[in-house]
Design an enzyme around this catalytic site. Structure first.
Site, PDB file in Angstrom:
ATOM      1  N   CYS A 266       6.126  -0.141   7.510  1.00 26.57           N
ATOM      2  CA  CYS A 266       5.721   1.041   6.753  1.00 26.57           C
ATOM      3  C   CYS A 266       6.895   1.509   5.906  1.00 26.57           C
ATOM      4  O   CYS A 266       8.019   1.561   6.385  1.00 26.57           O
ATOM      5  CB  CYS A 266       5.300   2.153   7.713  1.00 26.57           C
ATOM      6  SG  CYS A 266       4.830   3.684   6.880  1.00 26.57           S
TER       7      CYS A 266
ATOM      8  N   HIS B 216      -4.038   1.107   7.848  1.00 29.92           N
ATOM      9  CA  HIS B 216      -2.702   1.702   7.809  1.00 29.92           C
ATOM     10  C   HIS B 216      -2.659   2.868   6.810  1.00 29.92           C
ATOM     11  O   HIS B 216      -2.184   3.969   7.134  1.00 29.92           O
ATOM     12  CB  HIS B 216      -1.694   0.614   7.419  1.00 29.92           C
ATOM     13  CG  HIS B 216      -0.279   1.087   7.357  1.00 29.92           C
ATOM     14  ND1 HIS B 216       0.691   0.658   8.231  1.00 29.92           N
ATOM     15  CD2 HIS B 216       0.333   1.964   6.517  1.00 29.92           C
ATOM     16  CE1 HIS B 216       1.837   1.254   7.935  1.00 29.92           C
ATOM     17  NE2 HIS B 216       1.647   2.042   6.893  1.00 29.92           N
TER      18      HIS B 216
ATOM     19  N   GLY C 213       0.839  -1.176   0.000  1.00 31.93           N
ATOM     20  CA  GLY C 213       0.000   0.000   0.000  1.00 31.93           C
ATOM     21  C   GLY C 213       0.882   1.236   0.000  1.00 31.93           C
ATOM     22  O   GLY C 213       2.058   1.168   0.382  1.00 31.93           O
TER      23      GLY C 213
HETATM   24 ZN    ZN Z   1       2.854   3.356   5.866  1.00 29.82          ZN
END
Ligand code: ZN
Length: 188
Positions: free
Chosen positions: A99, A141, A46
């Site tokens: 992330c 997220h 993502g």
């Molecule tokens: Zn992230």
């Protein structure tokens, strides 16, 4: 298409609320195409626009749903409806999140196991996606990024301390740091 530099925690754009998309023009199409190129190169599951320095409310995703069907797309001006969050400590093996803006680090975080995402695609058609488990986690997220929240901001005390330590050891947490997928050997 262009691979874009990914901003690292500390850059103000990652810690501010993003703005609604109002112009569905060629610039927006190019941004989304470049974001897909960037996410695939990272690689990631993502990517939200603020991560490439653009303070707009949109994200892309590429993740299989519960039936293992690959799902890939963009959600513009999303809303997120959250299911319940189970109490207790997150499991490090099954609930560790990463992330691209805190590259190479992972910390366990409990998330809602079920969400409904609504928004628009590039043609301004309405989108509604029901997601469970990790597919639901990806949406939570990415949605957080649009409100200036990183997953490390949601960690409980001890994990948060570890994350802060990693951030300072990497000399992150200051404005202007980024990495370029395909050139810099980092992963989220
Ligand atoms: Zn992230």
């Amino acid at each position: 298409m262009t691979i874009l530099p990914i901003r690292i925690t500390g850059d103000p754009v990652l810690h501010s609320k993003a703005q609604e998309v109002t112009l569905f023009d060629q610039t927006l199409r190019t941004l989304v195409a470049d974001m897909f190129e960037t996410m695939d190169a990272a690689p990631g599951v993502g990517l939200a626009a603020p991560q490439v320095g653009v303070p707009l409310r949109l994200f892309i995703y590429d993740y299989p749903d519960d039936d293992d069907t690959p799902r890939r797309g963009v959600v513009i001006n999303p809303t997120l409806e959250l299911g319940k969050i189970r109490p207790g400590k997150p499991n490090e093996d099954t609930e560790s999140e990463g992330c691209l803006s805190v590259p190479g680090e992972r910390f366990a975080l409990r998330r809602s196991e079920r969400v409904t995402v609504r928004g628009m695609d590039l043609e301004q058609n309405p989108i509604e996606i029901e997601a469970t488990d990790w597919f639901a986690r990806v949406f939570q997220h990415e949605f957080d990024h649009l409100d200036g929240l990183l997953y490390v901001d949601r960690l409980k005390k001890s994990e948060r301390r570890e994350a802060d330590l990693a951030i300072s050891e990497n000399k992150w947490g200051v404005p202007g740091k980024s990495w370029l997928p395909g050139r810099d050997n980092l992963e989220g």
